[in-house]
Design a protein around this motif. Structure first.
Motif, PDB file in Angstrom:
ATOM      1  N   LEU A 239      -3.539  -1.959  11.161  1.00 44.26           N
ATOM      2  CA  LEU A 239      -4.408  -0.784  11.180  1.00 44.26           C
ATOM      3  C   LEU A 239      -5.646  -1.007  10.326  1.00 44.26           C
ATOM      4  O   LEU A 239      -5.623  -1.797   9.370  1.00 44.26           O
ATOM      5  CB  LEU A 239      -3.651   0.426  10.605  1.00 44.26           C
TER       6      LEU A 239
ATOM      7  N   ASP B 222      -0.448   8.036  10.923  1.00 40.97           N
ATOM      8  CA  ASP B 222       0.930   8.434  11.181  1.00 40.97           C
ATOM      9  C   ASP B 222       1.083   9.300  12.440  1.00 40.97           C
ATOM     10  O   ASP B 222       1.260  10.520  12.372  1.00 40.97           O
ATOM     11  CB  ASP B 222       1.503   9.170   9.952  1.00 40.97           C
TER      12      ASP B 222
ATOM     13  N   CYS C 257      -7.817   1.698   4.811  1.00 36.75           N
ATOM     14  CA  CYS C 257      -8.551   2.766   4.106  1.00 36.75           C
ATOM     15  C   CYS C 257      -8.320   2.571   2.610  1.00 36.75           C
ATOM     16  O   CYS C 257      -7.205   2.790   2.123  1.00 36.75           O
ATOM     17  CB  CYS C 257      -8.038   4.143   4.533  1.00 36.75           C
TER      18      CYS C 257
ATOM     19  N   LEU D 207      -6.202   9.710   5.024  1.00 33.53           N
ATOM     20  CA  LEU D 207      -6.611   8.682   4.065  1.00 33.53           C
ATOM     21  C   LEU D 207      -8.128   8.715   3.904  1.00 33.53           C
ATOM     22  O   LEU D 207      -8.841   9.239   4.754  1.00 33.53           O
ATOM     23  CB  LEU D 207      -6.168   7.302   4.552  1.00 33.53           C
TER      24      LEU D 207
ATOM     25  N   TYR E  80      10.334   6.737  18.467  1.00 34.94           N
ATOM     26  CA  TYR E  80       9.365   7.219  17.479  1.00 34.94           C
ATOM     27  C   TYR E  80       8.300   6.151  17.216  1.00 34.94           C
ATOM     28  O   TYR E  80       7.098   6.416  17.184  1.00 34.94           O
ATOM     29  CB  TYR E  80      10.147   7.570  16.214  1.00 34.94           C
TER      30      TYR E  80
ATOM     31  N   SER F 129       9.270   1.872   7.347  1.00 33.89           N
ATOM     32  CA  SER F 129       8.290   0.779   7.261  1.00 33.89           C
ATOM     33  C   SER F 129       7.772   0.610   5.844  1.00 33.89           C
ATOM     34  O   SER F 129       7.892   1.494   4.999  1.00 33.89           O
ATOM     35  CB  SER F 129       7.108   1.098   8.173  1.00 33.89           C
TER      36      SER F 129
ATOM     37  N   ALA G  97      -4.495  -2.877   7.001  1.00 33.19           N
ATOM     38  CA  ALA G  97      -3.248  -2.275   6.513  1.00 33.19           C
ATOM     39  C   ALA G  97      -2.203  -2.591   7.570  1.00 33.19           C
ATOM     40  O   ALA G  97      -2.298  -2.117   8.703  1.00 33.19           O
ATOM     41  CB  ALA G  97      -3.427  -0.766   6.371  1.00 33.19           C
TER      42      ALA G  97
ATOM     43  N   ARG H  91      11.630  13.267  16.850  1.00 31.37           N
ATOM     44  CA  ARG H  91      12.524  12.487  16.004  1.00 31.37           C
ATOM     45  C   ARG H  91      13.946  12.923  16.300  1.00 31.37           C
ATOM     46  O   ARG H  91      14.193  13.887  17.002  1.00 31.37           O
ATOM     47  CB  ARG H  91      12.211  12.770  14.550  1.00 31.37           C
TER      48      ARG H  91
ATOM     49  N   VAL I  63       4.001  -0.570   4.254  1.00 33.25           N
ATOM     50  CA  VAL I  63       2.622  -0.868   4.649  1.00 33.25           C
ATOM     51  C   VAL I  63       2.012  -1.772   3.588  1.00 33.25           C
ATOM     52  O   VAL I  63       2.065  -1.462   2.396  1.00 33.25           O
ATOM     53  CB  VAL I  63       1.801   0.432   4.808  1.00 33.25           C
TER      54      VAL I  63
ATOM     55  N   GLU J  52       4.200   6.067  18.498  1.00 31.02           N
ATOM     56  CA  GLU J  52       3.016   5.870  17.658  1.00 31.02           C
ATOM     57  C   GLU J  52       2.106   4.796  18.238  1.00 31.02           C
ATOM     58  O   GLU J  52       0.895   4.970  18.345  1.00 31.02           O
ATOM     59  CB  GLU J  52       3.431   5.483  16.232  1.00 31.02           C
TER      60      GLU J  52
ATOM     61  N   LEU K   4       0.817  -1.222   0.000  1.00 25.70           N
ATOM     62  CA  LEU K   4       0.000   0.000   0.000  1.00 25.70           C
ATOM     63  C   LEU K   4       0.845   1.264   0.000  1.00 25.70           C
ATOM     64  O   LEU K   4       0.447   2.288  -0.547  1.00 25.70           O
ATOM     65  CB  LEU K   4      -0.902   0.022   1.244  1.00 25.70           C
ATOM     66  N   GLY K   5       1.992   1.213   0.640  1.00 28.84           N
ATOM     67  CA  GLY K   5       2.796   2.430   0.714  1.00 28.84           C
ATOM     68  C   GLY K   5       4.088   2.207   1.473  1.00 28.84           C
ATOM     69  O   GLY K   5       4.337   1.116   2.004  1.00 28.84           O
ATOM     70  N   GLU K   6       4.884   3.247   1.501  1.00 26.79           N
ATOM     71  CA  GLU K   6       6.185   3.189   2.157  1.00 26.79           C
ATOM     72  C   GLU K   6       6.287   4.321   3.158  1.00 26.79           C
ATOM     73  O   GLU K   6       5.894   5.448   2.865  1.00 26.79           O
ATOM     74  CB  GLU K   6       7.314   3.398   1.134  1.00 26.79           C
ATOM     75  N   GLY K   7       6.827   4.062   4.322  1.00 29.64           N
ATOM     76  CA  GLY K   7       7.190   5.108   5.255  1.00 29.64           C
ATOM     77  C   GLY K   7       8.696   5.158   5.358  1.00 29.64           C
ATOM     78  O   GLY K   7       9.390   4.409   4.654  1.00 29.64           O
ATOM     79  N   SER K   8       9.212   6.012   6.215  1.00 34.95           N
ATOM     80  CA  SER K   8      10.668   6.121   6.342  1.00 34.95           C
ATOM     81  C   SER K   8      11.270   4.827   6.871  1.00 34.95           C
ATOM     82  O   SER K   8      12.374   4.441   6.497  1.00 34.95           O
ATOM     83  CB  SER K   8      11.034   7.253   7.293  1.00 34.95           C
TER      84      SER K   8
ATOM     85  N   ASN L  88      -1.257  12.335   5.114  1.00 32.61           N
ATOM     86  CA  ASN L  88      -1.619  11.563   6.306  1.00 32.61           C
ATOM     87  C   ASN L  88      -3.124  11.525   6.554  1.00 32.61           C
ATOM     88  O   ASN L  88      -3.558  11.089   7.613  1.00 32.61           O
ATOM     89  CB  ASN L  88      -0.890  12.131   7.546  1.00 32.61           C
TER      90      ASN L  88
HETATM   91  P1  ATP Z   1       6.564   8.464   7.708  1.00 29.01           P
HETATM   92  O1  ATP Z   1       7.895   8.121   7.206  1.00 29.01           O
HETATM   93  O2  ATP Z   1       5.890   9.576   6.932  1.00 29.01           O
HETATM   94  O3  ATP Z   1       6.502   8.688   9.187  1.00 29.01           O
HETATM   95  P2  ATP Z   1       5.308   5.981   8.270  1.00 29.01           P
HETATM   96  O4  ATP Z   1       6.432   5.002   8.343  1.00 29.01           O
HETATM   97  O5  ATP Z   1       4.750   6.422   9.578  1.00 29.01           O
HETATM   98  O6  ATP Z   1       5.659   7.222   7.376  1.00 29.01           O
HETATM   99  P3  ATP Z   1       2.700   5.895   7.199  1.00 29.01           P
HETATM  100  O7  ATP Z   1       2.747   7.329   6.754  1.00 29.01           O
HETATM  101  O8  ATP Z   1       1.852   5.602   8.383  1.00 29.01           O
HETATM  102  O9  ATP Z   1       4.157   5.333   7.414  1.00 29.01           O
HETATM  103  O10 ATP Z   1       2.238   4.979   5.973  1.00 29.01           O
HETATM  104  C1  ATP Z   1       2.933   4.993   4.727  1.00 29.01           C
HETATM  105  C2  ATP Z   1       1.915   4.892   3.586  1.00 29.01           C
HETATM  106  O11 ATP Z   1       1.208   3.643   3.658  1.00 29.01           O
HETATM  107  C3  ATP Z   1       0.826   5.962   3.651  1.00 29.01           C
HETATM  108  O12 ATP Z   1       1.229   7.143   3.031  1.00 29.01           O
HETATM  109  C4  ATP Z   1      -0.332   5.281   2.929  1.00 29.01           C
HETATM  110  O13 ATP Z   1      -0.203   5.424   1.533  1.00 29.01           O
HETATM  111  C5  ATP Z   1      -0.154   3.813   3.302  1.00 29.01           C
HETATM  112  N1  ATP Z   1      -1.001   3.508   4.473  1.00 29.01           N
HETATM  113  C6  ATP Z   1      -0.694   3.701   5.773  1.00 29.01           C
HETATM  114  N2  ATP Z   1      -1.706   3.356   6.585  1.00 29.01           N
HETATM  115  C7  ATP Z   1      -2.704   2.927   5.774  1.00 29.01           C
HETATM  116  C8  ATP Z   1      -4.054   2.464   6.001  1.00 29.01           C
HETATM  117  N3  ATP Z   1      -4.531   2.360   7.237  1.00 29.01           N
HETATM  118  N4  ATP Z   1      -4.799   2.119   4.932  1.00 29.01           N
HETATM  119  C9  ATP Z   1      -4.310   2.226   3.669  1.00 29.01           C
HETATM  120  N5  ATP Z   1      -3.058   2.667   3.389  1.00 29.01           N
HETATM  121  C10 ATP Z   1      -2.258   3.025   4.415  1.00 29.01           C
END
Ligand code: ATP
Length: 324
Positions: free
Chosen positions: A123, A187, A126, A176, A72, A40, A55, A206, A42, A76, A34-38, A174
């Motif tokens: 989680l 987030d 969405c 959704l 950090y 993680s 998710a 951070r 998802v 969360e 679904l996505g990438e965080g710094s 952030n």
């Molecule tokens: P950051 O590096 O910004 O702190 P993070 O590691 O906390 O990021 P998130 O911002 O929580 O990660 O999630 C990364 C991406 O994953 C989001 O931008 C979104 O696209 C997807 N995502 C996160 N949570 C959900 C969800 N509950 N449902 C659908 N997609 C999600």
């Protein structure tokens, strides 16, 4: 899939409490990323026991330790554990595990296993992407959609204030969009929990001193002159502006130039910007946090004429839906 309120209820009852069910990665089928965080990735994952989708944030322990961001991540989880609101993506479970070891382990087995160690946060899913993507695709939003989504953010901020939480990274990425077209905040890594004792609270910061995202960061965060609930009101002002102008109010050619625009409050409205929205944004984007509309309580924001058509009883999201 059950409706979001039912899922929230399930979380409150700790139906999927990890220690009770002893969850492992083998309990889930990964559907897609679904996505990438710094720190993680998802993924959309299906719980094998009942087919529900979540998710799941997969956080590499190694990456977390290397980047010194254990606090950090802990932050969360601790904060999300306490939050139950339809405008916040619910945390349903957490567990730690190693991915299954490979069938024939390579020589450095122990190291490989340690490398695979991850934290998992389940989680509420969405399915309709980020508000950011809507803004990218549609540019300016119709006024009715902007009012509805802004109202939903007001409800979220009101709830966060009642729970003594400042999000600190409120931005379209952030927020959704759920199955019904309503917003859900994610987030909480940078969030600050007033309820936590100061020692635990250092976690909210951070490694760097700058918390947030350049275009939405408040002047008091940049100047390091104290953070309050009003910092999220600044971000709300930026988001309302962006929904109606098609671009954020402060955006320079670099992060540094953006910061300069923020601290100087270089605020200009494009032609045709709705009058009530202009007044609201102007009152939210005050340099002095205590002067921002809503600093004394979100009802002051709700009463603004921009929200005249919103039925607030039972929450703005109950009144009508914004098409995704
Ligand atoms: P950051 O590096 O910004 O702190 P993070 O590691 O906390 O990021 P998130 O911002 O929580 O990660 O999630 C990364 C991406 O994953 C989001 O931008 C979104 O696209 C997807 N995502 C996160 N949570 C959900 C969800 N509950 N449902 C659908 N997609 C999600």
């Amino acid at each position: 899939m059950a409706s979001p309120p039912a899922l929230c209820q399930a979380a409150q009852e700790q139906e999927y409490s990890a220690p009770k069910l002893n969850l492992t990665v083998a309990d889930f089928d990964v559907v897609r990323r679904l996505g990438e965080g710094s720190f993680s990735t998802v993924v959309l994952a299906r719980f094998r026991r009942d087919g529900r989708e979540y998710a799941v944030k997969v956080i590499s322990k190694n990456l977390v330790i290397r980047n010194k961001v254990i606090d950090y991540i802990r932050n969360e989880r601790t904060i999300l554990d306490r939050l139950h609101h339809p405008g916040i993506a619910q945390l349903h479970f957490t567990f730690q595990a190693s991915a299954r070891p490979p069938p024939s382990p390579p020589p450095s087995t122990a190291r490989t296993r340690r490398d695979e160690e991850s934290l998992y946060m389940g989680l509420e899913y969405c399915p309709n992407g980020e508000l950011f993507e809507q803004l990218e695709a549609r540019g300016k939003l119709p006024l009715a959609d902007a009012v509805q989504w802004a109202a939903e953010v007001v409800d979220i901020l009101d709830y966060l204030r009642s729970m003594e939480v400042i999000h600190r990274d409120l931005k379209p990425e952030n927020l959704l969009i759920d199955a019904e077209g309503h917003l859900k905040l994610i987030d909480f890594g940078s969030a600050k929990a007033i309820f936590m004792p100061p020692t635990a609270r250092r976690s909210g910061n951070r490694a760097t001193s700058f918390v947030g995202t350049a275009e939405y960061v408040s002047p008091e965060v940049l100047n390091n002159t104290g953070i309050s609930y009003a910092s999220d009101l600044w971000a709300l002002g930026c988001i309302i502006y962006q929904m109606l102008a098609g671009r954020p109010p402060f955006k320079g050619g670099s992060e540094y130039l953006t910061f300069q625009l923020v601290t100087a409050r270089e605020l200009e409205f494009p032609d045709g910007f709705p009058e009530a929205a202009r007044d609201l944004v102007d009152r939210l984007l005050r340099l002095e946090p205590s002067e921002r509309l809503g600093a004394a309580g979100l009802d002051d924001v709700r009463r603004h004429e921009f929200f005249a058509g919103v039925a607030w009883a039972g929450g703005a999201r109950a009144a009508n839906g914004a098409a995704p």
